[in-house]
Design an enzyme around this catalytic site. Structure first.
Site, short mmCIF file in Angstrom:
data_model
loop_
_atom_site.label_atom_id
_atom_site.label_comp_id
_atom_site.label_asym_id
_atom_site.label_seq_id
_atom_site.Cartn_x
_atom_site.Cartn_y
_atom_site.Cartn_z
N CYS A 82 31.21 18.32 12.02
CA CYS A 82 32.11 17.97 13.12
C CYS A 82 33.15 19.04 13.37
O CYS A 82 33.62 19.22 14.50
CB CYS A 82 32.77 16.62 12.86
N GLU B 69 30.11 18.97 22.46
CA GLU B 69 29.69 19.12 21.07
C GLU B 69 28.17 19.13 21.00
O GLU B 69 27.51 18.21 21.47
CB GLU B 69 30.24 17.98 20.22
N LYS C 201 32.90 2.36 21.16
CA LYS C 201 32.42 0.99 20.99
C LYS C 201 33.11 0.31 19.81
O LYS C 201 33.47 -0.87 19.87
CB LYS C 201 30.90 0.98 20.79
N GLY D 144 31.65 9.38 13.16
CA GLY D 144 30.42 9.56 13.92
C GLY D 144 30.71 10.05 15.32
O GLY D 144 31.72 10.73 15.58
N SER D 145 29.84 9.70 16.23
CA SER D 145 29.92 10.22 17.60
C SER D 145 31.02 9.54 18.40
O SER D 145 31.43 8.41 18.11
CB SER D 145 28.58 10.02 18.31
N GLY E 66 32.11 5.68 18.60
CA GLY E 66 33.50 5.46 18.23
C GLY E 66 34.25 4.62 19.26
O GLY E 66 35.08 3.77 18.91
N LYS F 202 28.52 0.52 5.28
CA LYS F 202 27.25 0.81 5.94
C LYS F 202 27.03 2.32 5.99
O LYS F 202 27.67 3.03 6.75
CB LYS F 202 27.22 0.27 7.37
N GLU G 16 37.06 9.09 12.98
CA GLU G 16 36.88 10.54 12.85
C GLU G 16 35.66 10.89 13.66
O GLU G 16 34.53 10.58 13.27
CB GLU G 16 36.72 10.93 11.37
#
Length: 482
Positions: free
Chosen positions: A286, A385, A237, A230-231, A235, A177, A252
């Site tokens: 990131c 961030e 979840k 991602g965030s 992450g 995805k 990551e």
């Protein structure tokens, strides 16, 4: 305008079961350039079933043959070089020079994991040394199985390569995805898979958002492992979903990386490295070194040099080769960064350069490069961030103080140390709590070196042999020798 209404499942383009439509935009021209049909759980079911059917055959093919397909992916990306660079610039907002880095790193990643796939086949069944008479132990490395891969929007081609290449090298089959924000560059991966004759079901691409595809993919019992970039919010979840069934997960996530400038640093070189570490890709990275920790003896000179560099950064059309910095990738991300600029005003931060006081191009989701000095350690801008071109600076009086301040973070993805004394830079770097630490360098990333972080920056490592091992399960056969 392109219409992405189909999913690539089992080597066929199939109409999505979803009904919702998502707009794909050009963040510079601020216009819709494509329409995406948001996928549905039924699409995930079909993709997982296809991957499950294909996995035994893909594993049995062997590492050397899988490597041939990975090399073919690299060739396919190379053949579409100019097209993919322009597509990324239009969909992502990257300057052309940045799209080139994204693409070249992706190509290098596929080539590297082709060599790793061949090496994997060569070492299967090796005998383990031990001191027990009459007993033989052999070690095999089997693929994890069917893996779900979810990538972000900031570096579409390389972050997908970091997952797809090692997964395929290991013998896993993939349900992939890409981000719904930047689906156009990665859409080409399915077209390349089709053109190189990748066996049916080995790579399945499902377009959609978190609601339509992300949630059902991470919760699917037919997925053996999830790899997500991602965030932190998402992450967590993903990790909760993977706990149901005790399925593998690698994450990551975010970063709030420090860059330490010691008192013996060359100011002009340091300013170049600091600017590159935070303003590359409009700060949407990131590992962005967004916390500047500088010795007080050189702070004023360094901040002056940074101000000159900020003033020289040319904002504009990503397709213009003279542009240094393009827009934020989306209006949503621009608004998120603007909220932090508002917070900076509420906190009374001292700006060396303030995005709100710079003229911007007439169109585009732009945030100008920003620099604050003497930022308190309890400031939200120091601790959270931002994912934009916002640099916060503090001064220190010693290496020990710099190390302590650098490590005072829940994140631990990356860091940079700048010093005229290489051994001193290495010594300080060794004391930092982060997965990748550069010294006297820009952020060089290579497929041979690991990528991942400490703390809330994630779980597991990508790239290098560690990236391959993340998609493998170790098996020993033990019995009588001879």
């Amino acid at each position: 305008m392109r219409h992405l209404t189909q999913q690539f499942i089992d080597n066929q383009w199939i109409d999505s079961h979803g009904q919702r439509r998502l707009a794909v935009t050009d963040p510079y021209r601020q216009e819709q350039i494509a329409e995406l049909t948001a996928g549905h759980a039924a699409d995930v079911d079909a993709a997982v079933a296809a991957a499950r059917r294909a996995q035994p055959g893909w594993q049995a093919l062997g590492g050397a043959r899988r490597a041939d397909y990975l090399d073919a992916f690299a060739k396919g990306l190379t053949a579409r070089r100019g097209e993919l660079m322009r597509t990324s610039a239009g969909n992502n907002g990257k300057a052309l020079a940045e799209t080139e880095i994204d693409l070249d790193d992706a190509i290098a990643c596929y080539r590297y994991y082709a060599t790793q796939a061949r090496a994997l086949e060569a070492r299967q069944g090796r005998v383990v040394e031990h001191d027990m008479a009459g007993v033989q132990a052999q070690v095999f490395e089997d693929p994890a199985g069917v893996v779900g891969l979810i990538t972000p929007w900031n570096f579409p081609l390389v972050t997908s390569a970091w997952k797809i290449a090692p997964a395929l090298a290991a013998g896993c089959t993939v349900v992939f995805k890409p981000s719904e924000v930047t689906p156009l560059p990665e859409h080409a991966l399915a077209e390349i898979a089709e053109s190189i004759g990748l066996p049916a079901g080995v790579l399945n691409l499902v377009h959609g958002d978190g609601e339509g595809i992300g949630a059902p993919l991470t919760a699917h019992k037919g997925i053996d492992k999830i790899s997500f970039t991602g965030s932190n919010l998402v992450g967590e979840k993903v990790m909760r979903a993977a706990a149901d069934g005790v399925r593998g997960v690698s994450l990551e996530l975010g970063g709030k990386s420090p860059i330490l400038v010691l008192d013996d640093a060359d100011i002009e070189s340091a300013a170049d490295w600091v600017a590159a570490g935070i303003y590359f890709n409009s700060g949407q990275i990131c590992s962005a070194t967004s916390r500047l920790i500088v010795h007080e003896a050189v702070a004023d000179a360094l901040l002056d040099a940074l101000a000159r560099r900020i003033d020289a950064i040319r904002l504009g059309d990503p397709l213009d080769e003279h542009t240094d910095m393009g827009p934020m990738t989306s209006a949503r991300q621009r608004q998120a960064v603007e909220r932090y600029l508002t917070i900076a005003g509420e906190e009374g931060l001292s700006a060396v350069r303030d995005a709100r006081h710079r003229d911007l191009p007439a169109q585009g989701e732009f945030i100008a490069p920003t620099l604050y000095r003497d930022v308190p350690t309890d400031s939200r801008l120091w601790r959270e961030e931002i994912f934009g071109p916002v640099l916060c600076a503090r001064t220190v009086t010693s290496d020990a103080e710099a190390i302590e301040l650098a490590n005072d973070s829940d994140f631990g993805l990356a860091a940079t140390v700048i010093s005229a004394d290489v051994e001193r830079a290495k010594r300080v770097g060794r004391a930092l709590r982060a997965g990748s630490i550069w010294y006297n360098s820009e952020q060089v990333v290579m497929p041979q070196a690991s990528w991942g972080g400490f703390g809330i920056s994630g779980i597991g490592r990508e790239l290098g042999p560690w990236g391959l091992s993340g998609y493998l399960e170790v098996k020993h056969l033990i019995g009588p020798a001879g």
